[in-house]
Design an enzyme around this catalytic site. Structure first.
Site: not given
Ligand code: IVH
Length: 719
Positions: A34, A36, A114, A116, A173, A313, A434
């Protein structure tokens, strides 16, 4: 050292630091100790200070933030930021996959799966490899330019390297890692600052700060998941795009699964449901994307979402546990909430000890008894809730619960009787003094939009009330710095004093607040229904509390029927009362002014010589031609650098009956543009919105054109 030598050394240090940043943030490797790294960093800082003309906006030293700004410029997205369609069951997932098969006319569909991420979406734009700007999602079409704030996020590369494409817009994000969020909240609490509800709110709040130096101190992180405009490379699949991200040191969303049949997709989605609990951020779903860009293009988009992606979801996680007891909490508005005290269980990664039971009706409907085994659930970051009772496990000696009886009809916080007001499901403590409520009232009163009393954060407010130093708002104006200094913000075992310096600061700011304008007081008193805009409108109609007590408009307004218009009432028409003030506000104001707590409050303020005055008093607005020139009824957007803070211009426009909006649309009448303000100017031009220079503006509103913006504004406010 010559300028050329300095340039060379700056470039060398920059590259080295960038390389180490990348190694550290993307690959988790520290090649050098760190100290350096710190030395290289300091050398770069020194050189940039000596040769400011050589310092780049994307230098690694710029991560610490820069000068605060007045507000965010907005920018339209080149490619709209869309949503993703949700699917809520494996059955719906099957339907989505079948649609892909049908529309692509194939059995095998290569897709990726992947996490969300529940963060704040941003688009990062790299121009020839340099971070050019960063925009929030906004409404999907237009977002805020948060470049300076984003630059402080360590794992976002400021430069992509020499082989970067001509343009690369990466979407992803911003989030605050769960653990860092908990630490930050703890230290904020210890410092007497307000805490955040969840990591997402903390992230959104941090990104909205106008001082990037403060943002630099917030533990924010970024993960990339999508693309916007790209020139100069053409990733042909999601997988290729991920490789591209890695090449440029952009952190891609992980883990990622590949699948090509529905069965494989379902397996991946289930695996991710387990894996997601060890990720550093909150996730509420799995995103399934068609891998091939060619296939994506063939599938296309609906107006709001791509047809080639879906978000599965996950249902909120549920757990079984034992309810040992039910306690009662008095909320900030006086509601009594029954709270389940539980045998601790791990739900969605956090230990849950308590859950809300909402109110008596809910307890009755679910037939919840003390001693029951219950199912609890945590949906997103929301407070856990008791979903239902496992009746098979009900013990013989379970005890039914009645809220009113449990508290003996009195508020557990102040001992005054509680009631269930007509039409309400909750038992309420109606005592405005209160302690449970006054802490919240004090918080509202001292908040930035109200009296802005520096130093009284929510912890200080709570302690002041808890220790009996402050019971009601007027108590804040007789605080004694000596006794205040000894206020213990900690616990009995671990005391932590407020200190003399903070105490003096609080007393001084409170003194200044005595003469704050009426609308701030009205908002700060926390009268139900009276928000910021309503408070301003009330202050336009009344000079002070004396006039509010005798208001000619409240009785008229309070008698208005649904569907009636203020313009049709001869007694109201001349006031041109804004929509923010209607029968509900009038009723609430009358209730407050006639309540014993309201009367006592106003009397005490009067005794203390506190008589806040309106700064925007103009009950009968002159017609548009008379005053305010072309201002009245017009919508303005303000951009660029003007001779006074933008807020001054905003106040002036508002006081002349105009409106101010943050973004340009076809409804905008004027863009008041100072120096700079490029993107708004462009948009105004394209929409045919009239662009005013500061001089044009002065002549429009009928003031003299002068350099002294502030004097001008004051004059206008007196009109
Ligand atoms: S792909 C239009 N991948 O969720 C599709 N979005 O509900 C391109 N989000 O606006 C987005 N994780 O901000 C993608 N693994 C992921 C995501 C992701 C979160 C957000 C993103 C999007 C929103 C839609």
């Amino acid at each position: 050292m010559t300028s050329e030598e300095a340039a060379e050394e700056i470039s060398r240090l920059t590259r080295e630091l960038e390389r180490h940043n990348r190694l550290y943030y993307v690959e988790g490797i520290s090649e050098i100790p760190d100290n350096e790294y710190d030395e290289m960093f300091r050398n770069l800082e020194l050189l940039e200070a000596r040769f400011p003309e050589l310092a780049s906006a994307n230098s690694p030293t710029r991560r610490v933030g820069g000068e605060p700004i007045d507000g965010f410029e907005q920018r339209a997205h080149d490619v709209p930021m869309l949503s993703i369609d949700d699917v809520f069951s494996e059955e719906e997932l099957g339907e989505f996959f079948a649609r892909l098969q049908k529309n692509l006319n194939a059995e095998i569909i290569p897709v990726t799966i992947e996490p969300k991420i529940d963060g704040v979406a941003v688009a990062l734009h790299y121009d020839a490899g340099e971070l050019a700007f960063a925009v929030t999602r906004g409404d999907g079409a237009v977002g805020d330019l948060v470049t300076e704030n984003v630059r402080t996020i360590r794992n976002i590369p400021l430069r992509l390297g020499d082989d970067a494409p001509a343009w690369l817009e990466v979407r992803g994000e911003i989030f605050m890692p769960n653990e860092k969020f908990a630490e930050m909240n703890e230290s904020r609490e210890a410092a007497g600052l307000s805490t955040f509800k969840n990591p997402r709110n903390a992230t959104a709040g941090s990104l909205k700060l106008l001082d990037s130096r403060e943002v630099a101190r917030r533990p924010l992180d970024f993960v990339a998941h999508g693309r916007g405009r790209i020139d100069g490379v053409e990733p042909r699949s999601v997988k290729e795009f991920h490789q591209l991200l890695k090449r440029y040191g952009l952190p891609p969303n992980q883990p990622i699964w590949e699948a090509e049949t529905l069965e494989q997709v379902v397996t991946a989605v289930r695996e991710l449901d387990v894996a997601r609990h060890s990720l550093p951020y909150a996730t509420d779903g799995a995103v399934i994307k068609v891998n091939d860009v060619a296939d994506q293009e063939q599938l296309g988009y609906t107006s709001r979402a791509p047809r080639w992606a879906a978000a599965f979801k996950y249902p909120p996680e549920q757990k079984e546990t034992v309810l040992h007891d039910i306690t009662v909490q008095v909320g900030r508005t006086g509601n009594l909430t029954p709270v389940a005290e539980l045998e601790p269980v791990l739900v969605s990664g956090t230990t849950v000890r308590r859950a809300t039971l909402h109110n008596q009706d809910e307890i009755d409907r679910k037939d919840v008894r003390i001693g029951d085994t219950v199912i609890i659930e945590k949906a997103g970051e929301i407070i856990p809730a008791v979903v239902k009772v496992v009746f098979e496990k009900r013990p013989e000696d379970s005890v039914p619960f009645n809220l009113f009886e449990a508290v003996g009809g009195i508020c557990p916080s102040c001992g005054e009787p509680v009631e269930r007001p007509e039409g309400f499901v909750a038992l309420k403590c109606l005592n405005r003094t209160c302690p449970a409520q006054s802490a919240n009232q004090i918080k509202q009163f001292v908040s930035r939009k109200a009296l802005d009393i520096d130093g009284v954060g929510s912890i200080v407010a709570e302690k002041l009330v808890e220790r009996g130093v402050v019971k009601t708002i007027p108590d804040l104006f007789v605080l004694n710095p000596e006794s205040l200094a000894g206020l213990n913000l900690g616990t009995e075992e671990e005391p932590r004093m407020l200190g003399a310096k903070n105490a003096v600061k609080i007393v001084e700011t409170a003194k200044r607040a005595r003469t704050a304008p009426l609308h701030r007081w009205l908002y700060g008193l926390g009268i139900p229904q009276v928000g910021e805009s309503a408070a301003r409108e009330l202050a336009r109609l009344h000079r002070n509390f004396g006039e509010l007590l005798e208001s000619p408009v409240f009785p008229e307004l309070s008698q208005m029927k649904v569907g009636q218009r203020k313009e049709d009432n001869p007694a109201l028409v001349e006031y041109q009362i804004a929509v923010e003030v209607g029968p509900t506000v009038a009723n609430s104001m009358m209730t407050f002014l006639q309540s014993s707590s309201g009367i006592v409050l106003l009397e005490r303020l009067a005794e203390m010589g506190i008589d806040p005055q309106s700064e925007n008093y103009a009950p009968i607005p002159p017609s548009a031609e008379e005053a305010g020139g072309g201002c009245a009824g017009k919508t303005f957007v303000i951009t660029g650098t003007l001779s006074a803070p933008r807020n001054d211009f905003k106040d002036r426009i508002l006081s002349l009956g105009g409106k101010v909006s943050g973004s340009i649309s076809s409804k905008t009448d004027y863009l008041l543009a100072g120096e700079g303000g490029g993107s708004k100017r462009d948009k105004a031009e394209s929409l045919g919105v009239i662009i005013l220079s500061e001089e044009d503006f002065q002549s429009l509103v009928g003031g003299e054109s002068t350099e002294e913006g502030e004097g001008e504004v004051e004059q206008a406010l007196l009109l």
